[in-house]
Write an enzyme that holds these catalytic residues in place. Structure first.
Site, PDB file in Angstrom:
ATOM      1  N   ASP A 107     -12.311 -10.541  -0.646  1.00 35.88           N
ATOM      2  CA  ASP A 107     -13.587 -10.717   0.049  1.00 35.88           C
ATOM      3  C   ASP A 107     -14.610  -9.778  -0.584  1.00 35.88           C
ATOM      4  O   ASP A 107     -14.245  -8.847  -1.297  1.00 35.88           O
ATOM      5  CB  ASP A 107     -13.501 -10.575   1.580  1.00 35.88           C
ATOM      6  N   GLU A 152      -6.228 -10.878  -1.122  1.00 31.65           N
ATOM      7  CA  GLU A 152      -7.065 -10.657   0.070  1.00 31.65           C
ATOM      8  C   GLU A 152      -8.539 -10.584  -0.314  1.00 31.65           C
ATOM      9  O   GLU A 152      -9.294  -9.739   0.179  1.00 31.65           O
ATOM     10  CB  GLU A 152      -6.652  -9.351   0.785  1.00 31.65           C
ATOM     11  N   HIS A 178     -10.477  -6.364  -2.043  1.00 34.39           N
ATOM     12  CA  HIS A 178     -11.536  -6.195  -1.041  1.00 34.39           C
ATOM     13  C   HIS A 178     -12.689  -5.495  -1.756  1.00 34.39           C
ATOM     14  O   HIS A 178     -12.644  -4.297  -2.013  1.00 34.39           O
ATOM     15  CB  HIS A 178     -11.042  -5.329   0.124  1.00 34.39           C
ATOM     16  N   ASN A 219       1.929  -5.052  -3.225  1.00 36.45           N
ATOM     17  CA  ASN A 219       0.573  -5.473  -2.900  1.00 36.45           C
ATOM     18  C   ASN A 219      -0.247  -4.240  -2.524  1.00 36.45           C
ATOM     19  O   ASN A 219       0.238  -3.371  -1.798  1.00 36.45           O
ATOM     20  CB  ASN A 219       0.659  -6.442  -1.706  1.00 36.45           C
ATOM     21  N   GLU A 270       0.810  -1.224   0.000  1.00 35.67           N
ATOM     22  CA  GLU A 270       0.000   0.000   0.000  1.00 35.67           C
ATOM     23  C   GLU A 270       0.845   1.276   0.000  1.00 35.67           C
ATOM     24  O   GLU A 270       0.607   2.186   0.797  1.00 35.67           O
ATOM     25  CB  GLU A 270      -0.966  -0.019   1.197  1.00 35.67           C
TER      26      GLU A 270
HETATM   27  O1  9MR Z   1      -7.481  -8.262   8.629  1.00 38.16           O
HETATM   28  C1  9MR Z   1      -6.587  -7.383   9.285  1.00 38.16           C
HETATM   29  C2  9MR Z   1      -7.191  -6.930  10.605  1.00 38.16           C
HETATM   30  O2  9MR Z   1      -7.223  -8.008  11.500  1.00 38.16           O
HETATM   31  C3  9MR Z   1      -6.418  -5.773  11.180  1.00 38.16           C
HETATM   32  O3  9MR Z   1      -7.094  -5.293  12.334  1.00 38.16           O
HETATM   33  C4  9MR Z   1      -6.255  -4.680  10.129  1.00 38.16           C
HETATM   34  C5  9MR Z   1      -5.489  -3.480  10.667  1.00 38.16           C
HETATM   35  O4  9MR Z   1      -5.072  -2.651   9.662  1.00 38.16           O
HETATM   36  O5  9MR Z   1      -5.577  -5.217   9.007  1.00 38.16           O
HETATM   37  C6  9MR Z   1      -6.327  -6.202   8.355  1.00 38.16           C
HETATM   38  O6  9MR Z   1      -5.652  -6.663   7.214  1.00 38.16           O
HETATM   39  C7  9MR Z   1      -5.376  -5.703   6.191  1.00 38.16           C
HETATM   40  C8  9MR Z   1      -4.139  -6.179   5.457  1.00 38.16           C
HETATM   41  O7  9MR Z   1      -3.067  -6.362   6.342  1.00 38.16           O
HETATM   42  C9  9MR Z   1      -3.728  -5.186   4.372  1.00 38.16           C
HETATM   43  N1  9MR Z   1      -4.832  -4.937   3.483  1.00 38.16           N
HETATM   44  C10 9MR Z   1      -6.080  -4.547   4.103  1.00 38.16           C
HETATM   45  C11 9MR Z   1      -6.479  -5.605   5.140  1.00 38.16           C
HETATM   46  C12 9MR Z   1      -7.849  -5.294   5.709  1.00 38.16           C
HETATM   47  O8  9MR Z   1      -7.800  -4.089   6.420  1.00 38.16           O
END
Ligand code: 9MR
Length: 387
Positions: A288, A286, A257, A221, A178
């Protein structure tokens, strides 16, 4: 520099019946569809050769604020499905800085080791997530008063230690996560590394990761890069510059997402293809598909069908691009999904409900995979690897 202390015993090996063994140095031979692992009827069994079907491994992050214990270590049913259905796993939070680095001088590999060991015992790939990011960094780092030289040393030490520890055992690393805003600007404010060390640190991160594990595929990513748009254009340009400079970048991945409030990103395949054309591997990392829930919280049949369609289209975009070799969903059960915690009124984003019942999206994925497999469109052995 002070000696770095390794905490591996923090997680009780006995509780998991997993030995906290030192990492092996040779790459394991992942036999994803060996009948011992891939039981008929599962997603990994249905997948055509050369495509792994992954999931995030629930733990840390938002889970810590929920009223259930750590899913990965405590929920036996969850672990059985994790092993049975998937041929790749991604630690949802357990390899992020805030997890691995309690202090500047310590590494805590307890949970990360447990996930990598689990994956090996079940013939699964691992996607490492993530090394250079603006989020989920420990306070000692974000609030620390470090010179540029010290920060560079901290990042170098982290990448060398973490990637080196799992040498030959992690297939793909999200090296940089990101790093662009939606308009395609580098995150020069909120990403501590880019802000303090300049954009050149991105190339260094890839170089250091490659030195630490020459066999790992190194990825950019991001979210919001599904379509051909300003953000994915920025990656496309950056990657070409880095490749021209001989920087070891091997892949580009879209998180995917999605929300049913918005149309499906219809140029996903075209976008993956243009990165493939540069000789990069691609992956969906990722996936969903969230929805706005009606009063009472139960999705309608039509919503579930639309969701299945989104999942299927995402999978097909990957399947149609030769070097797209990994399709990972961000959790497989609504029981543990991050979505309702982050988006009020939305949820049901995964392929199994709270009680692990398979939803239409699960069956849509499985039949698409099977169709692909039986069409003999097995993917060439070089797909996405070392091209
Ligand atoms: O799924 C993850 C969640 O448990 C955390 O609280 C969150 C904090 O930023 O991050 C989520 O995972 C993220 C991933 O690492 C990067 N892309 C976005 C995902 C969803 O927020």
């Amino acid at each position: 520099m002070k000696p770095v202390r390794l905490i591996t015993a923090a997680l009780t090996a006995a509780a998991l019946s997993v030995p906290l063994a030192a990492p092996a140095s040779a790459a394991p031979d992942h036999d994803h569809d060996h009948p011992r692992y891939a039981k008929p009827g599962t997603l990994r069994w249905a997948a055509p050769e050369g495509l792994v079907i992954g999931t995030a491994v629930a733990g840390g992050g938002h889970h810590l604020e929920q009223d259930y214990p750590d899913p990965f270590t405590s929920d036996g049913r969850y672990r059985r499905i994790l092993a049975r259905e998937f041929s790749s796993v991604s630690p949802e939070n357990q390899m992020k800085w805030e997890y691995l680095r309690p202090t500047r001088d310590e590494y805590d590999f307890g949970m990360a080791d447990a996930i990598v060991d689990f994956a090996e015992r079940h013939g699964q790939d691992v996607r490492g997530h993530t090394l250079l990011w603006h989020s989920q960094n420990p306070e000692w780092l974000e609030e620390g008063d470090f010179t540029a030289e010290e920060l560079r040393e901290i990042l170098h030490d982290h990448i060398t230690t973490v990637v080196g520890r799992y040498e030959g055992r992690i297939d793909q690393w999200d090296v940089a996560n990101e790093i662009f805003t939606s308009s395609g600007e580098l995150r020069t404010e909120d990403n501590i590394w880019i802000r303090e060390l300049g954009p050149g640190i991105i190339a260094d991160a890839f170089r250091w990761a490659h030195e630490a594990d020459p066999s790992a595929e190194l990825y950019f990513n991001d979210y919001g890069v599904e379509d051909v748009n300003a953000k994915s254009d920025a990656y496309h340009e950056l990657v070409q510059e880095l490749l021209a400079d001989g920087v070891p970048v091997h892949g580009f991945s879209a998180q995917v997402h999605l929300s049913m409030q918005y149309p499906f990103p219809s140029s996903l395949e075209e976008n993956l293809q243009r990165f493939d054309d540069l000789g990069l591997g691609t992956a969906l990392t990722e996936v969903d598909v969230r929805m706005r829930l009606p009063e009472g919280g139960e999705p309608t049949g039509e919503q579930l069908r639309t969701q299945a369609d989104y999942y299927e289209r995402a999978l097909n975009a990957c399947v149609n691009v030769e070097g797209c070799d990994s399709f990972t969903i961000w959790g497989f059960t609504d029981r543990y999904s991050w979505v309702p915690v982050f988006f009020e009124g939305e949820g049901e984003a995964t392929v199994m409900d709270e009680d692990f019942h398979r939803k239409p999206a699960y069956f849509a994925l499985r039949s698409s995979l099977l169709e692909e497999k039986s069409d003999g469109h097995g993917r060439p052995p070089w797909a996405g690897h070392g091209r």
